[in-house]
Design a protein around this motif. Structure first.
Motif, PDB file in Angstrom:
ATOM      1  N   ASP A  78       0.842  -1.085  -0.081  1.00  0.00           N
ATOM      2  CA  ASP A  78       0.059   0.113  -0.131  1.00  0.00           C
ATOM      3  C   ASP A  78       0.876   1.301  -0.101  1.00  0.00           C
ATOM      4  O   ASP A  78       2.029   1.155   0.503  1.00  0.00           O
ATOM      5  CB  ASP A  78      -0.941   0.017   1.192  1.00  0.00           C
ATOM      6  CG  ASP A  78      -0.122  -0.149   2.439  1.00  0.00           C
ATOM      7  OD1 ASP A  78       0.260   1.000   2.986  1.00  0.00           O
ATOM      8  OD2 ASP A  78       0.368  -1.101   3.140  1.00  0.00           O
ATOM      9  N   GLU A  79       0.253   2.365  -0.368  1.00  0.00           N
ATOM     10  CA  GLU A  79       1.046   3.646  -0.750  1.00  0.00           C
ATOM     11  C   GLU A  79       1.778   3.882   0.689  1.00  0.00           C
ATOM     12  O   GLU A  79       2.899   4.448   0.739  1.00  0.00           O
ATOM     13  CB  GLU A  79       0.207   4.568  -1.188  1.00  0.00           C
ATOM     14  CG  GLU A  79       1.269   5.876  -1.675  1.00  0.00           C
ATOM     15  CD  GLU A  79       0.283   6.711  -2.613  1.00  0.00           C
ATOM     16  OE1 GLU A  79       0.818   7.767  -2.807  1.00  0.00           O
ATOM     17  OE2 GLU A  79      -0.737   6.563  -2.645  1.00  0.00           O
ATOM     18  N   ALA A  80       1.184   3.834   1.727  1.00  0.00           N
ATOM     19  CA  ALA A  80       1.685   4.443   3.166  1.00  0.00           C
ATOM     20  C   ALA A  80       2.788   3.575   3.498  1.00  0.00           C
ATOM     21  O   ALA A  80       3.801   4.257   4.000  1.00  0.00           O
ATOM     22  CB  ALA A  80       0.456   4.218   4.126  1.00  0.00           C
ATOM     23  N   THR A  81       2.729   2.254   3.233  1.00  0.00           N
ATOM     24  CA  THR A  81       3.970   1.481   3.349  1.00  0.00           C
ATOM     25  C   THR A  81       5.061   1.741   2.804  1.00  0.00           C
ATOM     26  O   THR A  81       6.245   2.036   3.008  1.00  0.00           O
ATOM     27  CB  THR A  81       3.482   0.124   3.279  1.00  0.00           C
ATOM     28  OG1 THR A  81       2.800  -0.396   4.270  1.00  0.00           O
ATOM     29  CG2 THR A  81       4.988  -0.978   3.798  1.00  0.00           C
ATOM     30  N   VAL A  82       4.777   1.953   1.307  1.00  0.00           N
ATOM     31  CA  VAL A  82       5.922   2.205   0.418  1.00  0.00           C
ATOM     32  C   VAL A  82       6.416   3.677   0.804  1.00  0.00           C
ATOM     33  O   VAL A  82       7.750   3.806   0.636  1.00  0.00           O
ATOM     34  CB  VAL A  82       5.473   2.295  -1.132  1.00  0.00           C
ATOM     35  CG1 VAL A  82       6.580   2.707  -2.096  1.00  0.00           C
ATOM     36  CG2 VAL A  82       5.051   0.765  -1.453  1.00  0.00           C
ATOM     37  N   ASN A  83       5.873   4.432   1.301  1.00  0.00           N
ATOM     38  CA  ASN A  83       6.337   5.724   1.530  1.00  0.00           C
ATOM     39  C   ASN A  83       7.260   5.731   2.608  1.00  0.00           C
ATOM     40  O   ASN A  83       8.040   6.825   2.911  1.00  0.00           O
ATOM     41  CB  ASN A  83       5.217   6.861   1.724  1.00  0.00           C
ATOM     42  CG  ASN A  83       4.464   7.208   0.465  1.00  0.00           C
ATOM     43  OD1 ASN A  83       5.119   7.161  -0.636  1.00  0.00           O
ATOM     44  ND2 ASN A  83       3.177   7.514   0.643  1.00  0.00           N
ATOM     45  N   THR A  84       7.190   4.687   3.589  1.00  0.00           N
ATOM     46  CA  THR A  84       8.238   4.542   4.743  1.00  0.00           C
ATOM     47  C   THR A  84       9.518   3.920   4.350  1.00  0.00           C
ATOM     48  O   THR A  84      10.387   4.126   5.248  1.00  0.00           O
ATOM     49  CB  THR A  84       7.715   3.810   5.791  1.00  0.00           C
ATOM     50  OG1 THR A  84       7.386   2.284   5.476  1.00  0.00           O
ATOM     51  CG2 THR A  84       6.579   4.247   6.165  1.00  0.00           C
ATOM     52  N   PHE A  85       9.399   3.436   3.104  1.00  0.00           N
ATOM     53  CA  PHE A  85      11.005   2.642   2.753  1.00  0.00           C
ATOM     54  C   PHE A  85      12.041   3.728   2.655  1.00  0.00           C
ATOM     55  O   PHE A  85      11.915   4.779   1.993  1.00  0.00           O
ATOM     56  CB  PHE A  85      10.841   1.774   1.118  1.00  0.00           C
ATOM     57  CG  PHE A  85       9.691   0.983   1.211  1.00  0.00           C
ATOM     58  CD1 PHE A  85       9.155   0.542   2.471  1.00  0.00           C
ATOM     59  CD2 PHE A  85       9.430   0.136   0.099  1.00  0.00           C
ATOM     60  CE1 PHE A  85       8.518  -0.819   2.460  1.00  0.00           C
ATOM     61  CE2 PHE A  85       8.422  -0.773   0.079  1.00  0.00           C
ATOM     62  CZ  PHE A  85       7.828  -1.308   1.148  1.00  0.00           C
ATOM     63  N   GLY A  86      13.254   3.231   3.276  1.00  0.00           N
ATOM     64  CA  GLY A  86      14.446   3.918   3.355  1.00  0.00           C
ATOM     65  C   GLY A  86      14.284   5.162   4.140  1.00  0.00           C
ATOM     66  O   GLY A  86      15.170   5.852   4.089  1.00  0.00           O
ATOM     67  N   LYS A  87      13.396   4.960   5.109  1.00  0.00           N
ATOM     68  CA  LYS A  87      13.204   6.369   5.843  1.00  0.00           C
ATOM     69  C   LYS A  87      13.176   6.022   7.494  1.00  0.00           C
ATOM     70  O   LYS A  87      12.749   6.688   8.189  1.00  0.00           O
ATOM     71  CB  LYS A  87      11.991   7.394   5.428  1.00  0.00           C
ATOM     72  CG  LYS A  87      11.666   7.760   3.895  1.00  0.00           C
ATOM     73  CD  LYS A  87      10.650   8.275   3.844  1.00  0.00           C
ATOM     74  CE  LYS A  87      10.575   8.765   2.323  1.00  0.00           C
ATOM     75  NZ  LYS A  87       9.391   9.410   1.894  1.00  0.00           N
ATOM     76  N   GLU A  88      13.419   4.830   7.890  1.00  0.00           N
ATOM     77  CA  GLU A  88      13.058   4.110   9.027  1.00  0.00           C
ATOM     78  C   GLU A  88      14.205   2.926   9.075  1.00  0.00           C
ATOM     79  O   GLU A  88      14.298   2.347   8.281  1.00  0.00           O
ATOM     80  CB  GLU A  88      11.902   3.765   9.461  1.00  0.00           C
ATOM     81  CG  GLU A  88      11.110   2.835   8.599  1.00  0.00           C
ATOM     82  CD  GLU A  88       9.811   2.596   8.867  1.00  0.00           C
ATOM     83  OE1 GLU A  88       9.374   3.324  10.050  1.00  0.00           O
ATOM     84  OE2 GLU A  88       8.726   2.030   8.265  1.00  0.00           O
ATOM     85  N   HIS A  89      14.612   2.690  10.428  1.00  0.00           N
ATOM     86  CA  HIS A  89      15.362   1.226  10.686  1.00  0.00           C
ATOM     87  C   HIS A  89      14.112   0.285  10.915  1.00  0.00           C
ATOM     88  O   HIS A  89      13.145   0.508  11.609  1.00  0.00           O
ATOM     89  CB  HIS A  89      15.995   1.510  12.050  1.00  0.00           C
ATOM     90  CG  HIS A  89      16.986   2.479  12.015  1.00  0.00           C
ATOM     91  ND1 HIS A  89      18.215   2.091  11.487  1.00  0.00           N
ATOM     92  CD2 HIS A  89      17.116   3.455  12.748  1.00  0.00           C
ATOM     93  CE1 HIS A  89      18.856   3.235  11.708  1.00  0.00           C
ATOM     94  NE2 HIS A  89      18.759   3.863  12.613  1.00  0.00           N
ATOM     95  N   VAL A  90      14.282  -0.818  10.122  1.00  0.00           N
ATOM     96  CA  VAL A  90      13.338  -1.851  10.088  1.00  0.00           C
ATOM     97  C   VAL A  90      13.909  -3.294  10.327  1.00  0.00           C
ATOM     98  O   VAL A  90      15.079  -3.428   9.759  1.00  0.00           O
ATOM     99  CB  VAL A  90      12.324  -1.776   8.940  1.00  0.00           C
ATOM    100  CG1 VAL A  90      11.599  -0.555   8.923  1.00  0.00           C
ATOM    101  CG2 VAL A  90      13.208  -2.098   7.584  1.00  0.00           C
TER     102      VAL A  90
END
Length: 376
Positions: A78-90
């Motif tokens: 989903d777009e909300a998930t993809v928007n977090t990619f590369g912007k947080e430790h996971v």
């Protein structure tokens, strides 16, 4: 067959690609060794430098996937998930069914700018593999023997060291512990039955200790867990050799994001959460097998030019003197020099093949055949 397609099938071309990877890797490892003097002076600067050195090596493999074979990777999320990619430790949980599953993961980390800082919980044997293990050592990768009684303190200490990592990292966990095979699956399901756990059709029973320990140690650093379920269209079973021969595959990756606060803090409850997750992953694989697609929106993050430019840089630097030296050897007419040069080529060929062999399923460890019968 076009000329480019013909070149992709030629052994000499594969050997040259392998030469560039191996020699550039050894140079990078030497530079990494030199950077150790930075650790007591400025630890975070040391880490940033090594992220970029690791990127220069790993991106050559990503180049093979993206530019050489032209393999496509599609995300289902989903777009909300993809928007977090590369912007947080996971923490990343990925199924371990294919020889190039790690490479598909790397291409996503590259496209979102975290390839150099990506981490993994790796078996200790890889520490002694040139290029791969050596590069990981300088990246502070957590190595384990996969015997929890011996690994516990080492893993906890390694994870806690990453708490202040300066660049966004994706920490990959193969919770199944080893690659899927029919033999390992049968043994794994015998263990599931003995423990009263639901059986899985497409996965091995997840081993929970590494996951629960990572979640506990990285709370406050990691924001979420990404569950990634990977499959290939057309029921393909790709290999690194196939990639090297220019075979194009189509990878589909279903990505779901779980905020870390949604995962229980209690170890037993977190383990139950992981078992439930793998039941959901099994259902996703069943859906894919039946319908040929995963649920969710489709995203195709564009490939970036940096992997190709990095490889061309190393190829220019390393192949020019190699060709000049080889021409000089044959022009000399000396049988001894020619035999020595051909021996070097043969040794290089053997080394490249051994490195490729690390990814092959049939060359995998017997870990799942034996350790699944033991209690975690």
């Amino acid at each position: 067959m076009g000329f480019i397609a013909f070149l992709k099938t030629q052994f000499i071309v594969h050997l040259l690609i392998g030469f560039v990877f191996v020699v550039s890797g050894l140079i990078i490892n030497f530079i990494q060794l030199c950077t150790l003097v930075l650790w007591p002076i400025n630890k975070q600067f040391y880490r940033r430098v090594n992220c970029r050195l690791a990127y220069s090596l790993w991106s050559q493999l990503v180049m093979l996937l993206e530019w050489w074979s032209g393999t496509e990777c599609t995300l289902f999320s989903d777009e909300a998930t993809v928007n977090t990619f590369g912007k947080e430790h996971v923490i990343i949980i990925l199924n371990h069914n294919f020889e190039i599953d790690f490479l598909c993961g790397w291409t996503m980390t590259e496209r979102f700018g975290v390839l150099g800082s990506s981490k993994v919980l790796a078996k200790r044997e890889l520490l002694y593999v040139p290029l791969i293990g050596w590069t990981w050592y300088f990246l502070e990768i957590v190595f384990c023997k996969r015997k929890w009684e011996e690994d516990r303190d080492t893993v906890i200490e390694g994870l806690k060291r990453l708490a202040d990592y300066p660049e966004y990292m994706w920490f990959l966990l193969y919770c199944e512990g080893t690659r899927f095979t029919e033999t390992k699956h049968r043994i794994s399901m015998e263990v599931a039955e003995s423990k009263g756990l639901p059986k899985l059709k497409y996965h091995l029973l997840p081993r929970t200790k590494g996951f629960t320990t990572a979640v506990q140690c990285l709370r406050g650093t990691v924001s979420a867990v990404y569950d990634v379920t990977l499959n290939f269209r057309g029921n393909k079973n790709p290999s690194l050799l196939g990639i090297l021969y220019g075979k194009k595959y189509e990878a589909d990756m279903c990505v779901r994001r779980f905020p870390l606060e949604d995962i229980p803090q209690d170890e037993k409850e977190a383990a139950n959460w992981l078992h439930k997750l793998y039941q959901e992953k099994d259902a996703l694989q069943e859906m894919y097998n039946q319908e040929g697609t995963f649920p969710g929106q489709q995203f195709k993050p564009p490939r970036r030019p940096w992997t190709l430019l990095n490889f061309l840089f190393w190829a220019t630097v390393l192949l020019s003197p190699l060709f000049t030296f080889g021409f000089g050897v044959f022009a000399s007419g000396s049988p001894l020099l020619i035999l020595a040069f051909l021996g070097f080529v043969g040794a290089a060929s053997f080394g490249v093949r051994r490195l490729i062999g690390v990814t092959e399923i049939e060359k995998g460890s017997s870990y799942g055949n034996q350790e699944f019968k033991k209690k975690e």
